[in-house]
Design a protein around this motif. Structure first.
Motif, PDB file in Angstrom:
ATOM      1  N   THR A   1      45.747  19.990  29.367  1.00 35.74           N
ATOM      2  CA  THR A   1      45.724  21.256  30.104  1.00 35.74           C
ATOM      3  C   THR A   1      45.156  21.070  31.508  1.00 35.74           C
ATOM      4  OG1 THR A   1      43.625  21.875  29.086  1.00 35.74           O
ATOM      5  CG2 THR A   1      45.637  22.711  28.054  1.00 35.74           C
ATOM      6  N   GLY A   2      44.268  20.100  31.685  1.00 36.40           N
ATOM      7  CA  GLY A   2      43.748  19.807  33.018  1.00 36.40           C
ATOM      8  C   GLY A   2      44.830  19.315  33.958  1.00 36.40           C
ATOM      9  N   VAL A   3      45.702  18.461  33.448  1.00 40.50           N
ATOM     10  CA  VAL A   3      46.805  17.949  34.266  1.00 40.50           C
ATOM     11  C   VAL A   3      47.776  19.080  34.604  1.00 40.50           C
ATOM     12  CG1 VAL A   3      48.802  16.405  34.266  1.00 40.50           C
ATOM     13  CG2 VAL A   3      46.612  15.598  33.429  1.00 40.50           C
ATOM     14  N   VAL A   4      48.048  19.943  33.621  1.00 39.55           N
ATOM     15  CA  VAL A   4      48.944  21.078  33.875  1.00 39.55           C
ATOM     16  C   VAL A   4      48.334  21.991  34.936  1.00 39.55           C
ATOM     17  CG1 VAL A   4      50.000  23.136  32.852  1.00 39.55           C
ATOM     18  CG2 VAL A   4      50.006  20.969  31.601  1.00 39.55           C
ATOM     19  N   HIS A   5      47.046  22.251  34.805  1.00 42.56           N
ATOM     20  CA  HIS A   5      46.366  23.077  35.807  1.00 42.56           C
ATOM     21  C   HIS A   5      46.471  22.435  37.192  1.00 42.56           C
ATOM     22  CE1 HIS A   5      43.317  25.346  37.920  1.00 42.56           C
ATOM     23  NE2 HIS A   5      42.750  24.202  38.240  1.00 42.56           N
ATOM     24  N   HIS A   6      46.227  21.157  37.257  1.00 40.93           N
ATOM     25  CA  HIS A   6      46.306  20.444  38.539  1.00 40.93           C
ATOM     26  C   HIS A   6      47.707  20.552  39.135  1.00 40.93           C
ATOM     27  CE1 HIS A   6      46.704  17.013  41.278  1.00 40.93           C
ATOM     28  NE2 HIS A   6      45.440  17.268  41.548  1.00 40.93           N
ATOM     29  N   ASP A   7      48.720  20.363  38.295  1.00 43.21           N
ATOM     30  CA  ASP A   7      50.099  20.464  38.774  1.00 43.21           C
ATOM     31  C   ASP A   7      50.393  21.854  39.322  1.00 43.21           C
ATOM     32  OD1 ASP A   7      50.565  17.854  38.061  1.00 43.21           O
ATOM     33  OD2 ASP A   7      51.839  18.318  36.351  1.00 43.21           O
ATOM     34  N   LEU A   8      49.945  22.872  38.610  1.00 39.27           N
ATOM     35  CA  LEU A   8      50.190  24.234  39.075  1.00 39.27           C
ATOM     36  C   LEU A   8      49.420  24.524  40.363  1.00 39.27           C
ATOM     37  CD1 LEU A   8      50.177  26.170  35.707  1.00 39.27           C
ATOM     38  CD2 LEU A   8      52.121  25.863  37.246  1.00 39.27           C
ATOM     39  N   ALA A   9      48.183  24.062  40.421  1.00 40.33           N
ATOM     40  CA  ALA A   9      47.381  24.285  41.619  1.00 40.33           C
ATOM     41  C   ALA A   9      47.980  23.569  42.824  1.00 40.33           C
ATOM     42  CB  ALA A   9      45.951  23.827  41.388  1.00 40.33           C
ATOM     43  N   SER A  10      48.547  22.400  42.606  1.00 40.15           N
ATOM     44  CA  SER A  10      49.149  21.625  43.687  1.00 40.15           C
ATOM     45  C   SER A  10      50.617  21.947  43.878  1.00 40.15           C
ATOM     46  CB  SER A  10      49.069  20.129  43.414  1.00 40.15           C
ATOM     47  OG  SER A  10      47.948  19.762  42.745  1.00 40.15           O
ATOM     48  N   ARG A  11      51.169  22.668  42.907  1.00 42.04           N
ATOM     49  CA  ARG A  11      52.600  22.979  42.885  1.00 42.04           C
ATOM     50  C   ARG A  11      53.420  21.704  42.896  1.00 42.04           C
ATOM     51  NH1 ARG A  11      53.788  28.488  45.803  1.00 42.04           N
ATOM     52  NH2 ARG A  11      55.497  28.331  44.364  1.00 42.04           N
ATOM     53  N   VAL A  12      52.967  20.724  42.090  1.00 45.41           N
ATOM     54  CA  VAL A  12      53.641  19.437  41.976  1.00 45.41           C
ATOM     55  C   VAL A  12      54.149  19.304  40.554  1.00 45.41           C
ATOM     56  CG1 VAL A  12      53.350  16.944  42.031  1.00 45.41           C
ATOM     57  CG2 VAL A  12      52.203  18.361  43.714  1.00 45.41           C
ATOM     58  N   ILE A  13      55.450  19.164  40.394  1.00 45.14           N
ATOM     59  CA  ILE A  13      56.010  18.987  39.061  1.00 45.14           C
ATOM     60  C   ILE A  13      56.980  17.816  39.056  1.00 45.14           C
ATOM     61  CG2 ILE A  13      57.140  20.174  37.162  1.00 45.14           C
ATOM     62  CD1 ILE A  13      56.528  22.737  38.545  1.00 45.14           C
TER      63      ILE A  13
END
Length: 126
Positions: free
Chosen positions: A99-111
């Motif tokens: 969930t930390g990685v998912v949060h980071h991706d959403l915060a950075s808008r990097v997928i």
């Protein structure tokens, strides 16, 4: 007797309640924001691929059906925290790391699968 009601004198301006301010619409991003379940599913798929596991392997370890795991990976289903924890365990990581990685991706808008982000435990996922 009753209370006296004071009316404004002719030289006093009457105070009126201000009308509510109109709501401002938030600016619309150029591209739609990804949903949490879509980013989660993408990260699960990336992690599974990095470990060389098949859907059937992870589903069996997590105690869920292959079809359900497939739908979660494609961002079609919103899994419960229990399911996410079970899949994270099957993927040799933790609920916190995933969930930390998912949060980071959403915060950075990097997928993108071309970028490498996230904690060490998720290394090789991106």
């Amino acid at each position: 007797m009753g209370d006296l009601i004071r009316f404004p004198a002719p030289h006093e301006p009457a105070t009126r309640p201000q009308p509510p301010r109109p709501l401002r619409r938030p600016s619309v991003p150029a591209e739609p924001e990804p949903l949490w379940r879509e980013v989660l599913g993408e990260r699960m798929r990336q992690r599974r691929a990095a470990l060389g596991l098949r859907l059937v392997d992870v589903a069996g370890l997590a105690g869920i059906s292959v079809q359900y795991l497939s739908e979660v990976e494609r961002g079609r289903k919103e899994p419960s925290s229990e399911i996410i924890a079970a899949v994270a365990g099957a993927l040799e990581t933790s609920l916190r790391e995933l969930t930390g990685v998912v949060h980071h991706d959403l915060a950075s808008r990097v997928i993108s699968s071309s970028t490498s982000r996230g904690p060490k435990a998720m290394a090789g996922v991106a």
